[in-house]
Design a protein around this motif. Sequence first.
Motif, PDB file in Angstrom:
ATOM      1  N   GLN A 127       1.642  12.605 -34.029  1.00 41.33           N
ATOM      2  CA  GLN A 127       1.039  12.829 -32.574  1.00 41.33           C
ATOM      3  C   GLN A 127       1.229  10.828 -31.513  1.00 41.33           C
ATOM      4  O   GLN A 127       2.036  11.100 -30.238  1.00 41.33           O
ATOM      5  CB  GLN A 127      -0.357  13.089 -32.551  1.00 41.33           C
ATOM      6  CG  GLN A 127      -0.511  14.114 -32.737  1.00 41.33           C
ATOM      7  CD  GLN A 127      -2.320  14.683 -32.932  1.00 41.33           C
ATOM      8  OE1 GLN A 127      -2.724  13.897 -32.672  1.00 41.33           O
ATOM      9  NE2 GLN A 127      -2.781  15.606 -32.922  1.00 41.33           N
ATOM     10  N   ASP A 128       0.958  10.230 -32.389  1.00 39.99           N
ATOM     11  CA  ASP A 128       1.523   8.600 -31.381  1.00 39.99           C
ATOM     12  C   ASP A 128       2.805   9.396 -31.509  1.00 39.99           C
ATOM     13  O   ASP A 128       3.418   8.341 -30.929  1.00 39.99           O
ATOM     14  CB  ASP A 128       0.784   7.950 -32.341  1.00 39.99           C
ATOM     15  CG  ASP A 128      -0.487   7.659 -33.090  1.00 39.99           C
ATOM     16  OD1 ASP A 128      -1.527   8.706 -31.703  1.00 39.99           O
ATOM     17  OD2 ASP A 128      -1.243   6.879 -33.302  1.00 39.99           O
ATOM     18  N   SER A 149      -3.644   4.272 -35.361  1.00 35.34           N
ATOM     19  CA  SER A 149      -2.835   2.615 -34.822  1.00 35.34           C
ATOM     20  C   SER A 149      -1.697   2.614 -33.707  1.00 35.34           C
ATOM     21  O   SER A 149      -2.282   1.375 -33.205  1.00 35.34           O
ATOM     22  CB  SER A 149      -3.318   2.427 -36.014  1.00 35.34           C
ATOM     23  OG  SER A 149      -2.718   2.761 -36.717  1.00 35.34           O
ATOM     24  N   ILE A 150      -1.093   3.353 -34.076  1.00 41.29           N
ATOM     25  CA  ILE A 150      -0.110   2.857 -33.474  1.00 41.29           C
ATOM     26  C   ILE A 150       0.018   3.054 -32.058  1.00 41.29           C
ATOM     27  O   ILE A 150       0.562   2.111 -31.590  1.00 41.29           O
ATOM     28  CB  ILE A 150       1.424   4.146 -33.489  1.00 41.29           C
ATOM     29  CG1 ILE A 150       1.662   3.879 -35.280  1.00 41.29           C
ATOM     30  CG2 ILE A 150       2.108   3.767 -32.716  1.00 41.29           C
ATOM     31  CD1 ILE A 150       2.774   4.863 -35.582  1.00 41.29           C
ATOM     32  N   LEU A 151      -0.609   4.308 -30.988  1.00 35.91           N
ATOM     33  CA  LEU A 151      -1.057   4.035 -30.321  1.00 35.91           C
ATOM     34  C   LEU A 151      -2.249   3.178 -29.939  1.00 35.91           C
ATOM     35  O   LEU A 151      -2.137   2.501 -28.459  1.00 35.91           O
ATOM     36  CB  LEU A 151      -1.953   4.780 -29.969  1.00 35.91           C
ATOM     37  CG  LEU A 151      -1.051   6.372 -29.604  1.00 35.91           C
ATOM     38  CD1 LEU A 151      -2.095   8.092 -29.038  1.00 35.91           C
ATOM     39  CD2 LEU A 151      -0.021   6.305 -28.887  1.00 35.91           C
ATOM     40  N   SER A 195     -14.702   4.182 -27.909  1.00 35.40           N
ATOM     41  CA  SER A 195     -14.360   3.329 -28.405  1.00 35.40           C
ATOM     42  C   SER A 195     -12.525   3.251 -28.373  1.00 35.40           C
ATOM     43  O   SER A 195     -12.224   4.876 -27.881  1.00 35.40           O
ATOM     44  CB  SER A 195     -14.458   3.911 -30.333  1.00 35.40           C
ATOM     45  OG  SER A 195     -13.412   4.933 -30.334  1.00 35.40           O
ATOM     46  N   ALA A 196     -11.683   2.827 -29.204  1.00 33.94           N
ATOM     47  CA  ALA A 196     -10.379   2.767 -28.787  1.00 33.94           C
ATOM     48  C   ALA A 196     -10.170   4.052 -29.373  1.00 33.94           C
ATOM     49  O   ALA A 196      -9.496   4.526 -28.791  1.00 33.94           O
ATOM     50  CB  ALA A 196      -9.987   1.413 -29.264  1.00 33.94           C
ATOM     51  N   LEU A 197     -10.647   4.250 -30.369  1.00 33.14           N
ATOM     52  CA  LEU A 197     -10.063   5.474 -30.932  1.00 33.14           C
ATOM     53  C   LEU A 197     -10.165   6.730 -29.988  1.00 33.14           C
ATOM     54  O   LEU A 197      -9.065   7.587 -30.133  1.00 33.14           O
ATOM     55  CB  LEU A 197     -10.364   5.693 -32.571  1.00 33.14           C
ATOM     56  CG  LEU A 197     -10.778   7.149 -33.777  1.00 33.14           C
ATOM     57  CD1 LEU A 197      -9.150   6.924 -33.291  1.00 33.14           C
ATOM     58  CD2 LEU A 197     -11.008   6.979 -34.346  1.00 33.14           C
ATOM     59  N   ILE A 202      -7.876  11.600 -26.874  1.00 30.51           N
ATOM     60  CA  ILE A 202      -7.741  11.460 -25.105  1.00 30.51           C
ATOM     61  C   ILE A 202      -6.119  12.320 -24.989  1.00 30.51           C
ATOM     62  O   ILE A 202      -5.779  13.005 -24.425  1.00 30.51           O
ATOM     63  CB  ILE A 202      -8.858  10.770 -24.338  1.00 30.51           C
ATOM     64  CG1 ILE A 202     -10.203  11.492 -24.707  1.00 30.51           C
ATOM     65  CG2 ILE A 202      -8.505  11.812 -23.129  1.00 30.51           C
ATOM     66  CD1 ILE A 202     -11.778  10.947 -24.646  1.00 30.51           C
ATOM     67  N   LEU A 203      -5.698  10.425 -25.010  1.00 27.19           N
ATOM     68  CA  LEU A 203      -4.606  11.294 -24.847  1.00 27.19           C
ATOM     69  C   LEU A 203      -3.518  11.706 -25.487  1.00 27.19           C
ATOM     70  O   LEU A 203      -3.043  12.907 -25.057  1.00 27.19           O
ATOM     71  CB  LEU A 203      -3.712   9.319 -24.561  1.00 27.19           C
ATOM     72  CG  LEU A 203      -4.061   7.992 -23.971  1.00 27.19           C
ATOM     73  CD1 LEU A 203      -3.642   6.879 -25.218  1.00 27.19           C
ATOM     74  CD2 LEU A 203      -3.374   8.049 -23.041  1.00 27.19           C
ATOM     75  N   VAL A 204      -3.586  12.220 -27.049  1.00 26.04           N
ATOM     76  CA  VAL A 204      -3.123  13.131 -27.346  1.00 26.04           C
ATOM     77  C   VAL A 204      -3.404  14.148 -27.538  1.00 26.04           C
ATOM     78  O   VAL A 204      -2.393  15.095 -27.109  1.00 26.04           O
ATOM     79  CB  VAL A 204      -3.756  12.498 -29.182  1.00 26.04           C
ATOM     80  CG1 VAL A 204      -2.651  13.720 -29.928  1.00 26.04           C
ATOM     81  CG2 VAL A 204      -2.811  11.081 -29.690  1.00 26.04           C
TER      82      VAL A 204
END
Lengths: 286, 286, 286, 286, 286, 286
Positions: C47-48, C269-271, D4-6, D11-13
């Motif tokens: 996905q990233d 982690s890439i994103l 969190s960043a995760l 959400i981006l994905v």
Amino acid sequence: MVLSALEKAEILVEALPYIKEFYGKKVVVKYGGAAMIDEELKARVMQDIVLMRYVGMNPIVVHGGGPEINQLLKRLEIETHFVNGMRYTDQATMEVVEMILGGKVNQQIVSGLNASGGHAVGLSGKDAGLITARPMNPDGHLGFVGEVEKIDPGVIDTLIEQEYIPVIAPLGMDEKGQAYNINADLVAAAVAVAVKADKLVLLTDVPGLLRDVHDEASRISQLKLDDIPRYVDEGVIAGGMIPKIRCCEQAVRGGVGRTHIVDGRVPHSILLEVFTRAGVGTMVVP
Amino acid sequence: MVLSALEKAEILVEALPYIKEFYGKKVVVKYGGAAMIDEELKARVMQDIVLMRYVGMNPIVVHGGGPEINQLLKRLEIETHFVNGMRYTDQATMEVVEMILGGKVNQQIVSGLNASGGHAVGLSGKDAGLITARPMNPDGHLGFVGEVEKIDPGVIDTLIEQEYIPVIAPLGMDEKGQAYNINADLVAAAVAVAVKADKLVLLTDVPGLLRDVHDEASRISQLKLDDIPRYVDEGVIAGGMIPKIRCCEQAVRGGVGRTHIVDGRVPHSILLEVFTRAGVGTMVVP
Amino acid sequence: MVLSALEKAEILVEALPYIKEFYGKKVVVKYGGAAMIDEELKARVMQDIVLMRYVGMNPIVVHGGGPEINQLLKRLEIETHFVNGMRYTDQATMEVVEMILGGKVNQQIVSGLNASGGHAVGLSGKDAGLITARPMNPDGHLGFVGEVEKIDPGVIDTLIEQEYIPVIAPLGMDEKGQAYNINADLVAAAVAVAVKADKLVLLTDVPGLLRDVHDEASRISQLKLDDIPRYVDEGVIAGGMIPKIRCCEQAVRGGVGRTHIVDGRVPHSILLEVFTRAGVGTMVVP
Amino acid sequence: MVLSALEKAEILVEALPYIKEFYGKKVVVKYGGAAMIDEELKARVMQDIVLMRYVGMNPIVVHGGGPEINQLLKRLEIETHFVNGMRYTDQATMEVVEMILGGKVNQQIVSGLNASGGHAVGLSGKDAGLITARPMNPDGHLGFVGEVEKIDPGVIDTLIEQEYIPVIAPLGMDEKGQAYNINADLVAAAVAVAVKADKLVLLTDVPGLLRDVHDEASRISQLKLDDIPRYVDEGVIAGGMIPKIRCCEQAVRGGVGRTHIVDGRVPHSILLEVFTRAGVGTMVVP
Amino acid sequence: MVLSALEKAEILVEALPYIKEFYGKKVVVKYGGAAMIDEELKARVMQDIVLMRYVGMNPIVVHGGGPEINQLLKRLEIETHFVNGMRYTDQATMEVVEMILGGKVNQQIVSGLNASGGHAVGLSGKDAGLITARPMNPDGHLGFVGEVEKIDPGVIDTLIEQEYIPVIAPLGMDEKGQAYNINADLVAAAVAVAVKADKLVLLTDVPGLLRDVHDEASRISQLKLDDIPRYVDEGVIAGGMIPKIRCCEQAVRGGVGRTHIVDGRVPHSILLEVFTRAGVGTMVVP
Amino acid sequence: MVLSALEKAEILVEALPYIKEFYGKKVVVKYGGAAMIDEELKARVMQDIVLMRYVGMNPIVVHGGGPEINQLLKRLEIETHFVNGMRYTDQATMEVVEMILGGKVNQQIVSGLNASGGHAVGLSGKDAGLITARPMNPDGHLGFVGEVEKIDPGVIDTLIEQEYIPVIAPLGMDEKGQAYNINADLVAAAVAVAVKADKLVLLTDVPGLLRDVHDEASRISQLKLDDIPRYVDEGVIAGGMIPKIRCCEQAVRGGVGRTHIVDGRVPHSILLEVFTRAGVGTMVVP
């Protein structure tokens, strides 16, 4: 000799490394001499050039005039005289030169290439300002015998990008529109430099540069620029070979990778030069 | 037989009309059978395809799997069973198929073409959605044996525009990402239709369609679509020839100009087919 | 946690500055380790990478082999021995490497990316002469373990220009067509240099370079080339980190703007690396 | 709420399928109403549009004039009168309209988009003959209130091909160079048809078409063209909704795939419309 | 005077050498002064610029504001004060400047060019980040009077490549989105440098630089950069001529081949400058 | 008459609407007759054609042979005879035709255009298979007098795309490479149809089609195809006008928008035709 289809296929395949090596490269061929007179040799040169195009090279042809200029001058009873071994070219002579080079010889070559499956386009140095010329002898002693002042390769590039084969008559034009007759070898060398050609092939009526002019086995297959003065001194490079070698030298100094003096009397000599390591004639290298 | 350089040049020139005819055309080659096993035949197929590229054609290779799938299945002690003469492909078998087709055979062909001077790029039907597959038998009796649902020729077009040679492993992917093993002849025909190829060549281990299977001289060199049903009825088209002929029929109906069943056991049979009028094998025409 | 649509929109918008910063940039991702084994991590990496493509970056994936090579070697009972900690790769082993890397792992990643909406195309170093390799140990003590001699990025450029995602198996080919197995980190670094990438991301199974290997809080988030020798002397850069850091160093010296060692065990982690200033792992800079 | 960043990455994905769906598509946004007055809403519309561009869509903005035209008319003491509820536009009024639309509002939007990271370019219908206008009322009772006679989308195409965001003020010009003030919804619909947009979004100050105007829950989320007459008869489509629905109808009949009436008072309503299946407002479909 | 068709044809043909000379060249025209007020002069400037486009030049127009800014400030009773002869520009004034420059004057010029057969597109320095500005006086004593910090010519290049005529209002934007009013001559010079123009023409209300301001015959037709200091000392370059000459100097130093101060009160002065050797006004040269 | 610079500028500007109308259009000019003999007329035709190119048209010139063919035939004492008023063309005559058309006349026109600032390239129908010819009289009674069988406009398109002016000698080639002499009017019409020209202009030595051949005032300025038979019956279209009108008819039926028979004895008649509404000569319309 009768070959089976298979044997023929093998031979096609043998050419692969050479085809690969020259793929996409520009090759300027100066076409003249016997190969322009003998019908059979002529047909083979046409085939060779068309084949070069189909296997991915970009051939550019520059031709000389052959004996036809003299014939027409004679029929028209135009007298000519010579200055230091070069014909003085007055306006009447120039017209004949133009008619033969531009109207007859150039179009015959174009026809020949197209009949062999090519898409050739005839050009003279007048087209699109291709060759700007100046008098070779500024005092006018030679009339309209010219030399190359500048090449504008734009129209050549336009044509080869579309896979046409340009065929160039060695005529130039000065800024006032006056036509000049230029030595075809010189035009070929200048064009090769201007289009950044990878190879220049001069078709001649000799087997190459010979140490002993009576012994074909004495052929110098590779000639370095540095050795030219010595060979001139020794008389090995002499007579008609001097201008040929000078053309090659000029092309090499202008960045053309390989220049060749090839025997046009040998059938398919262009293909042999390109597709075999054996090499024919003399290669001039830096 | 030793040929002079000149004789070789003559043979190159003989190929000119054929080169001209196919210049810029797309040719799909289904590579399989003996020509994939015998080292010498293999080398010649590679040369033939690379030569096709250099003389201006756009070859596209589709390959089968050869005997290596069976060998690896055996070494890994994966048992398989057959349904109506077709191997049931479960997940374990499918993995072996993918490793052999995508990882070994495909890359061997790519290496071979590149070693012969080509610029080949391996593809599977998974790449860029090239082949969307569905199960051949919707009931699942054949597992992951698939058939072509859709070809997206985008990546092929991208590659041949840059003069690469695409080499395609006959694997497809359904919308969930499940891999399928597809008959390479069917893939070749579908690709030929999708890229609007001018020619489809199926390399086989037979001399073509024979009226009398014991007599090579009874070869039918040209087969019209309308005659297929009759030949099937008569048993002339039978056994392994049925799917081959069906592939050709499918390609012809899809607009591919010429389709050929060619004997891959004959060295350089592809070149012979392309570069001689003689013709080898059987051509299926509308 | 349940977010309203509005809250989600806000988060998309937060990413804008990062999206803008990397728009049109090339990012090489070395994919390996835990992120290639755990199904959930795998799905997220896919996905990233697809997301990176859709927001205007040009991701290029280089992958390693994972544990599958060993598994297949074992199933096939191919014995291997080690030389200085590196596995001696004979022809039998090499075949397994090729089948796993090219036939299985590569195509799994391609499938994964395509299932996530990407248009990925699998490549090996053999395709189109992408990676020319030579033996790492010229004495042959390591067999077909290779190193990168030359990268020809032509096919990568062709693909990313058409918005495909290249996925590269770390196999090279020498001039005789012999395959070599190359360390994927080294391939990633060499590819990044050859395509003039803006970023190289190495997915690893560590949180980055730690001063104290037992304390994640001691992570060095930014490492200058000049400090590398000191850290090596101090034993901070040790064991498996040495080759990782060397790869980054090689890429930085080759002109890649930013190189990162990132913890692939952290989801997305890439994103996170690309879309947050926080930074994860260790960035090596000039 | 702190994420969190995760969680943000997740959400981006989530947006990926929507990004994929609209990649490369043209979306015309009619920008007006509350979203043009409230500073915070304004900022969010800018972000939404810039984000659309970065994720591969081609947004085209058409804007109205807001309350500023009235304010300047008042300050300049230019009296206006109304004909059938539409303001008669004389030359003095027209000048004010042009200054506000072209000089102020258009450039504010351009600035806003550029400050959010976009590359916007302001246009009026006068630029490059974009909008040819004619008087809405041929008798001249409305002065220079115009309607669209023809759209020449050349300059829009030129700009979006280079990834600029065109921002269009709804002014037209007749063949004599006379300026006309045109309703922005009508311009948006005509532009959407002319550029073959995939989507038209009208930002309004209502939640969409409501069966019961006092009950937001009665929103009709999807409206078929065939149902429009009935809803007009029933008074569901009434007042200000009539022209909005007519614009959508015109766009749908002109080939625009999807047209939406969206509540501009909801923050990020454009993104919500594009990136969620939930849908906001009313979609008019064939 | 009545000319025969033939006489007119002769005049067209006379222009050929000039047309040839400027074919494909970029010419920045600063349009202002009397030529922007007088209707007849205006019409002729429009024709001149459109004609330039049709005969192969790429004109780029930069315009000033004329007297209309003052008129609107007065009508709106906005008081202004002057600092060292320059008007302090507060936010209220800036809005008026933007409405007049961007909404009125710019669009009038665009309309005029289009009515004369051109395809003009209005731009301000805000569009696509064309002009990044900073305050002329960092202490803020001049408010939003700006100077050019950077030109991004991307949108100009995009437009002229498609044969549009860009018309630029001299407004800039700083990084926070704040608008600035910039002297149009300075913008013209900076644009000319940024687009690598071949010519910059400043339309003024004087006949050029005069040695004796009362004697038009004392016009200096060519001014070298080296002579500027001397003329300034002697008071020949004085008053309003100082900034004009400075602009030309800046353009010349930035690589613009030819810069001209031309009398806009003379009908068709641009054409005269371009199409006659006579020259009008003063040319500043290196 | 002495004109001021301003008056000249006015005249340039008057041409704007015509320039605009023909911008980007293809115009085939058949050049022959008096305009090819008189030096002054010649110079003006050159200027007209070059001007057309610089103001955005794409002129294509087709020329006839003029009196020079006869002169050279005479000088070479080649006897010719006539069949039904057409000269029988044997091989010797054909060679003269080729030398004059291709080598002399064509290159003179090319030189003239280039001296006037153009970039002209000479072509014959042999170049790149431009004109495939067949004998006009299949029985061979006319020898190598040919007619157009097919035009391949590829090389023309290649040249005008790069803004060259093609100049075509009316020679064709059959499939065996045999040259044919073709009437230049017929070639011009066929070329105009093949390149989809917007205009065909035949330069003649008459004022157009006259009702009364002794009264120039009886000129028919516009002729409809439907009226041709009647005028032929009435003897208005007679003699040399018959083939001219037939050429126009053929071009009009082939889709050429406008065809004109223009008096080449009037200086600048081409420009007058293009740049004035007055019109000169006779226009043939559908």
